[in-house]
Design a protein around this motif. Structure first.
Motif, PDB file in Angstrom:
ATOM      1  N   GLU A  90       0.841  -1.214   0.000  1.00 31.66           N
ATOM      2  CA  GLU A  90       0.000   0.000   0.000  1.00 31.66           C
ATOM      3  C   GLU A  90       0.872   1.258   0.000  1.00 31.66           C
ATOM      4  O   GLU A  90       0.637   2.201  -0.761  1.00 31.66           O
ATOM      5  N   ASP A  91       1.878   1.266   0.880  1.00 30.55           N
ATOM      6  CA  ASP A  91       2.747   2.449   1.007  1.00 30.55           C
ATOM      7  C   ASP A  91       3.508   2.706  -0.298  1.00 30.55           C
ATOM      8  O   ASP A  91       3.731   3.855  -0.677  1.00 30.55           O
ATOM      9  N   LEU A  92       3.916   1.622  -0.972  1.00 33.72           N
ATOM     10  CA  LEU A  92       4.668   1.789  -2.227  1.00 33.72           C
ATOM     11  C   LEU A  92       3.743   2.213  -3.367  1.00 33.72           C
ATOM     12  O   LEU A  92       4.120   3.014  -4.215  1.00 33.72           O
ATOM     13  N   PHE A  93       2.523   1.685  -3.369  1.00 29.78           N
ATOM     14  CA  PHE A  93       1.561   2.075  -4.412  1.00 29.78           C
ATOM     15  C   PHE A  93       1.191   3.549  -4.269  1.00 29.78           C
ATOM     16  O   PHE A  93       1.072   4.264  -5.261  1.00 29.78           O
ATOM     17  N   GLN A  94       0.962   3.968  -3.025  1.00 29.08           N
ATOM     18  CA  GLN A  94       0.493   5.343  -2.804  1.00 29.08           C
ATOM     19  C   GLN A  94       1.328   6.042  -1.741  1.00 29.08           C
ATOM     20  O   GLN A  94       0.855   6.295  -0.621  1.00 29.08           O
ATOM     21  N   PRO A  95       2.565   6.353  -2.069  1.00 28.60           N
ATOM     22  CA  PRO A  95       3.419   6.966  -1.047  1.00 28.60           C
ATOM     23  C   PRO A  95       2.977   8.394  -0.733  1.00 28.60           C
ATOM     24  O   PRO A  95       2.450   9.082  -1.620  1.00 28.60           O
ATOM     25  N   ASP A  96       3.162   8.824   0.519  1.00 28.66           N
ATOM     26  CA  ASP A  96       2.888  10.226   0.860  1.00 28.66           C
ATOM     27  C   ASP A  96       3.817  11.118   0.043  1.00 28.66           C
ATOM     28  O   ASP A  96       3.451  12.194  -0.374  1.00 28.66           O
ATOM     29  N   ARG A  97       5.047  10.655  -0.111  1.00 29.90           N
ATOM     30  CA  ARG A  97       6.014  11.335  -0.975  1.00 29.90           C
ATOM     31  C   ARG A  97       7.133  10.366  -1.325  1.00 29.90           C
ATOM     32  O   ARG A  97       7.342   9.356  -0.644  1.00 29.90           O
ATOM     33  N   VAL A  98       7.831  10.705  -2.424  1.00 23.01           N
ATOM     34  CA  VAL A  98       9.072  10.005  -2.770  1.00 23.01           C
ATOM     35  C   VAL A  98      10.148  11.072  -2.653  1.00 23.01           C
ATOM     36  O   VAL A  98       9.951  12.202  -3.107  1.00 23.01           O
ATOM     37  N   LEU A  99      11.257  10.725  -2.008  1.00 22.32           N
ATOM     38  CA  LEU A  99      12.309  11.731  -1.788  1.00 22.32           C
ATOM     39  C   LEU A  99      13.553  11.335  -2.576  1.00 22.32           C
ATOM     40  O   LEU A  99      14.036  10.203  -2.459  1.00 22.32           O
ATOM     41  N   ILE A 100      14.046  12.275  -3.366  1.00 21.54           N
ATOM     42  CA  ILE A 100      15.250  11.999  -4.159  1.00 21.54           C
ATOM     43  C   ILE A 100      16.246  13.138  -3.958  1.00 21.54           C
ATOM     44  O   ILE A 100      15.932  14.304  -4.231  1.00 21.54           O
ATOM     45  N   GLY A 101      17.430  12.792  -3.449  1.00 19.37           N
ATOM     46  CA  GLY A 101      18.474  13.797  -3.267  1.00 19.37           C
ATOM     47  C   GLY A 101      19.601  13.542  -4.242  1.00 19.37           C
ATOM     48  O   GLY A 101      19.962  12.391  -4.493  1.00 19.37           O
ATOM     49  N   GLY A 102      20.132  14.622  -4.819  1.00 15.91           N
ATOM     50  CA  GLY A 102      21.243  14.445  -5.768  1.00 15.91           C
ATOM     51  C   GLY A 102      22.111  15.685  -5.823  1.00 15.91           C
ATOM     52  O   GLY A 102      21.801  16.709  -5.189  1.00 15.91           O
ATOM     53  N   ASP A 103      23.190  15.567  -6.589  1.00 16.11           N
ATOM     54  CA  ASP A 103      24.122  16.696  -6.759  1.00 16.11           C
ATOM     55  C   ASP A 103      23.444  17.860  -7.463  1.00 16.11           C
ATOM     56  O   ASP A 103      22.557  17.651  -8.295  1.00 16.11           O
ATOM     57  N   THR A 104      23.897  19.074  -7.155  1.00 16.30           N
ATOM     58  CA  THR A 104      23.297  20.244  -7.799  1.00 16.30           C
ATOM     59  C   THR A 104      23.914  20.506  -9.182  1.00 16.30           C
ATOM     60  O   THR A 104      23.493  21.418  -9.896  1.00 16.30           O
ATOM     61  N   ALA A 142       7.546   8.283 -11.716  1.00 21.33           N
ATOM     62  CA  ALA A 142       6.398   8.973 -12.321  1.00 21.33           C
ATOM     63  C   ALA A 142       5.493   8.000 -13.080  1.00 21.33           C
ATOM     64  O   ALA A 142       4.397   8.375 -13.482  1.00 21.33           O
ATOM     65  N   ASN A 143       5.947   6.756 -13.267  1.00 23.83           N
ATOM     66  CA  ASN A 143       5.069   5.770 -13.899  1.00 23.83           C
ATOM     67  C   ASN A 143       3.822   5.496 -13.071  1.00 23.83           C
ATOM     68  O   ASN A 143       2.825   4.990 -13.584  1.00 23.83           O
ATOM     69  N   TRP A 144       3.891   5.758 -11.748  1.00 28.61           N
ATOM     70  CA  TRP A 144       2.667   5.566 -10.936  1.00 28.61           C
ATOM     71  C   TRP A 144       2.481   6.587  -9.812  1.00 28.61           C
ATOM     72  O   TRP A 144       1.444   6.622  -9.166  1.00 28.61           O
ATOM     73  N   VAL A 145       3.471   7.456  -9.595  1.00 29.88           N
ATOM     74  CA  VAL A 145       3.344   8.439  -8.513  1.00 29.88           C
ATOM     75  C   VAL A 145       3.206   9.839  -9.132  1.00 29.88           C
ATOM     76  O   VAL A 145       3.959  10.181 -10.050  1.00 29.88           O
ATOM     77  N   ASP A 146       2.242  10.624  -8.620  1.00 33.91           N
ATOM     78  CA  ASP A 146       2.072  12.001  -9.121  1.00 33.91           C
ATOM     79  C   ASP A 146       3.368  12.779  -8.950  1.00 33.91           C
ATOM     80  O   ASP A 146       3.998  12.702  -7.899  1.00 33.91           O
ATOM     81  N   LYS A 147       3.697  13.569  -9.966  1.00 36.86           N
ATOM     82  CA  LYS A 147       4.980  14.291  -9.895  1.00 36.86           C
ATOM     83  C   LYS A 147       5.043  15.250  -8.706  1.00 36.86           C
ATOM     84  O   LYS A 147       6.118  15.490  -8.155  1.00 36.86           O
ATOM     85  N   ASP A 148       3.878  15.789  -8.317  1.00 35.47           N
ATOM     86  CA  ASP A 148       3.957  16.738  -7.187  1.00 35.47           C
ATOM     87  C   ASP A 148       4.232  16.039  -5.855  1.00 35.47           C
ATOM     88  O   ASP A 148       4.455  16.686  -4.835  1.00 35.47           O
ATOM     89  N   LYS A 149       4.216  14.712  -5.880  1.00 36.64           N
ATOM     90  CA  LYS A 149       4.582  13.981  -4.652  1.00 36.64           C
ATOM     91  C   LYS A 149       6.051  13.540  -4.681  1.00 36.64           C
ATOM     92  O   LYS A 149       6.511  12.853  -3.775  1.00 36.64           O
ATOM     93  N   ILE A 150       6.739  13.871  -5.738  1.00 38.53           N
ATOM     94  CA  ILE A 150       8.154  13.470  -5.832  1.00 38.53           C
ATOM     95  C   ILE A 150       9.008  14.691  -5.483  1.00 38.53           C
ATOM     96  O   ILE A 150       9.062  15.671  -6.236  1.00 38.53           O
ATOM     97  N   LEU A 151       9.612  14.642  -4.291  1.00 40.48           N
ATOM     98  CA  LEU A 151      10.376  15.787  -3.803  1.00 40.48           C
ATOM     99  C   LEU A 151      11.844  15.600  -4.158  1.00 40.48           C
ATOM    100  O   LEU A 151      12.399  14.511  -3.966  1.00 40.48           O
ATOM    101  N   THR A 152      12.475  16.651  -4.645  1.00 44.98           N
ATOM    102  CA  THR A 152      13.910  16.556  -4.911  1.00 44.98           C
ATOM    103  C   THR A 152      14.651  17.558  -4.036  1.00 44.98           C
ATOM    104  O   THR A 152      14.175  18.679  -3.806  1.00 44.98           O
ATOM    105  N   THR A 153      15.804  17.109  -3.513  1.00 48.43           N
ATOM    106  CA  THR A 153      16.599  17.952  -2.608  1.00 48.43           C
ATOM    107  C   THR A 153      18.076  17.687  -2.878  1.00 48.43           C
ATOM    108  O   THR A 153      18.407  16.870  -3.744  1.00 48.43           O
ATOM    109  N   ASN A 154      18.941  18.339  -2.095  1.00 45.03           N
ATOM    110  CA  ASN A 154      20.340  17.942  -2.198  1.00 45.03           C
ATOM    111  C   ASN A 154      20.538  16.630  -1.426  1.00 45.03           C
ATOM    112  O   ASN A 154      19.667  16.206  -0.659  1.00 45.03           O
ATOM    113  N   VAL A 155      21.682  15.986  -1.633  1.00 40.50           N
ATOM    114  CA  VAL A 155      21.891  14.640  -1.071  1.00 40.50           C
ATOM    115  C   VAL A 155      21.832  14.651   0.448  1.00 40.50           C
ATOM    116  O   VAL A 155      21.254  13.758   1.073  1.00 40.50           O
TER     117      VAL A 155
END
Ligand code: NAD
Ligand code: UGA
Length: 462
Positions: A170-184, A200-213
């Motif tokens: 359930e959590d993987l199908f509908q995550p509150d958010r996905v967090l991805i950190g990477g180099d700037t 993005a194949n199954w999670v809304d893009k606005d739930k995919i947060l990107t930050t620094n590592v």
């Protein structure tokens, strides 16, 4: 676009996470590898009810994707070589030796993975930290990859996992958010985008947060610390409720309706368990100490101190109530897993409660719907409080809950399995010694009903 993913580590995170990626992205080949041959064999079992981990809904996902674009293998080198993106999902337990013993995360498995990737890779790779890691680990991974690799370019991303066991699918199908950190850097941003496109194949893009590592690595430890803190906070209040006539369930409901506080994670219990809360908070405490931040370290350590107190308090209460002695008395444990809907027992409160009661020479009879017998013995043996032979003498394990409870002085509920609510409690009562006690470490049973039958019932915090 990524077409080939490898995941190193086929455990509670690697297995379900990759199964869901494979199911949702049929165009991506996903290979999960592990050194543990028995585990891989179990992942490949024709009979999906025999997968190595129990997780509701996982069998269906594996059935659909396995053999199509989801593969489980012990050939780590081959999978690394073929993949464009490599997830590292190995265990990061608390160190049991050397500097940081008992607090810091043991990163030896992470380092081994990094060295293996560096040795095997012949083409550019994106390496994704899926394991929970101390902040700044990506720097160490990068150093190893850049200095031992053969001119291959690596991008390192942090993509911590927030699933909870028992609700992983359930959590993987509908995550509150996905967090991805990477180099700037532009290359770092490109790598981030490649992983965003997978989710993005199954999670809304606005739930995919990107930050620094570094923010991403630290956010994972912080999330677990905040969640565990809520449990310790309500458990701290449970003791005060017991002294004052307040009811912790009523208090939790009253505060949980305040939208700023929220209603989740306010269930008072015998104490939190699981492989991560304690490990990750100890790690946070260690990191704070290593930067000289003693007050920060002390603040978070209190969450663990409270949790240990809650487990001890539960066991002591059983002893006190049973006329200050449990020597030779049979105490039935309903549940051994650290929460319902999982066969995972790591750091389960049941282990510690059993250990305290065994030290008082109790005879413990355990029933758990999903945990295997050998696991219960090895959990106790791991504590090294007494010999394996003594543990075997003190604990008996039953496949039938009614037999576990028969002729017992008391029942302790350690896991909130739903089936416990639907037992024939009159039948259980009739077969017990009197007075028959129930210590409900999860507040799941109907007190009124049990008291009407004749049980002496005690919940937590009321
Ligand atoms: P796990 O012990 O179930 O699985 C880890 C697997 O990695 C094991 O099967 C082990 O054999 C394998 N492994 C170790 N070193 C290896 C190597 N060099 N090559 C190949 N395989 C190797 O652990 P888990 O519960 O899946 O946790 C993994 C990570 O994810 C940890 O950092 C944990 O903190 C984090 N995490 C766990 C959960 C959870 O609910 N369990 C949730 C979120 C994050
Ligand atoms: C926890 C987090 O919830 C996940 O987001 C995180 O990804 C994971 O840790 C991890 O990093 O490993 P998990 O340990 O699988 O997940 O299970 P939880 O539902 O968080 O329960 C942890 C413990 O707290 C259990 O023993 C549970 O019974 C206890 N708990 C939980 C309570 O006692 N009261 C509550 O209100 C909630």
């Amino acid at each position: 676009m990524i077409k080939n993913i490898c995941c190193i580590g086929a455990g509670y995170v690697g297995g379900p996470t990759m199964a869901v990626i494979a199911q949702k992205c049929p165009h991506i080949k996903v290979t999960v590898v592990d050194l543990n041959e028995a585990r891989i064999k179990a992942w490949n079992n024709e009979d999906v009810s025999k997968l190595p981990i129990y997780e509701p809904g996982l069998d269906e996902v594996v059935k659909e994707a396995r053999g199509r674009n989801l593969f489980f293998s012990t050939d780590v080198d081959k999978a690394i070589d073929e993949a464009e993106m490599i997830f590292i999902s190995v265990n990061t337990p608390t160190k049991t030796y050397g500097v940081g013993k008992g607090m810091a995360a043991d990163l030896k498995y992470i380092e081994l993975c990094a060295r293996q990737i560096a040795r095997v890779a012949k083409t550019n790779k994106i390496v994704v930290e899926k394991s929970t890691l101390p902040v700044r680990t990506a720097q160490a991974v990068k150093d190893i990859l850049d200095n031992t690799g053969n001119g291959v370019q690596f991008q390192i991303l942090s993509n911590p996992e927030f699933l909870a066991e028992g609700t992983a699918i359930e959590d993987l199908f509908q995550p509150d958010r996905v967090l991805i950190g990477g180099d700037t850097t532009p290359e770092g941003q490109q790598a981030i985008n490649a992983l965003v496109e997978v989710y993005a194949n199954w999670v809304d893009k606005d739930k995919i947060l990107t930050t620094n590592v570094w923010s991403s690595e630290l956010s994972k430890l912080t999330a677990n610390a905040f969640l565990a803190q809520r449990v310790s906070s309500i458990n701290a209040l449970s003791e005060l409720c017991e002294k004052t006539g307040a009811d912790v369930n009523e208090v939790a409901r009253a505060i949980g309706t305040d939208s700023r506080i929220g209603s989740k994670f306010l269930k008072s219990s015998v104490g939190f368990g699981g492989s991560c809360f304690q490990k990750d908070i100890l790690n946070l405490v260690y990191i704070a100490k290593s930067y000289g931040l003693q007050e920060v370290a002390d603040y978070w350590e209190q969450v663990i101190i409270m949790n240990d107190h809650q487990k001890r308090r539960f066991a002591k209460n059983i002893i006190n109530t049973l006329y200050n002695t449990v020597s030779g008395k049979k105490i039935a444990f309903l549940g051994w897993a650290f929460k319902k809907d999982t066969n995972d027992t790591r750091e389960s409160a049941a282990i510690y409660v059993a250990d305290y009661l065994l030290a008082e020479q109790a005879k413990i009879a355990v029933y758990d719907p999903k945990v295997e017998t050998h696991q219960i013995y090895s959990d106790l043996d791991y504590l090294e409080s007494r010999s394996p032979e003594e543990n075997k003498k003190g604990i008996s394990i039953f496949a039938n809950p009614y037999e576990a409870c028969e002729n017992s002085h008391a029942i302790a509920v350690l896991t909130e399995w739903d089936e416990f609510k639907f037992y024939d409690w009159q039948k259980i009562y009739d077969a017990m010694l009197k007075p028959a006690f129930v210590f409900d470490g999860r507040n799941i049973l109907d007190r009124e009903k049990l008291e009407k039958i004749g049980f002496k019932y005690q919940g937590i915090g009321k």
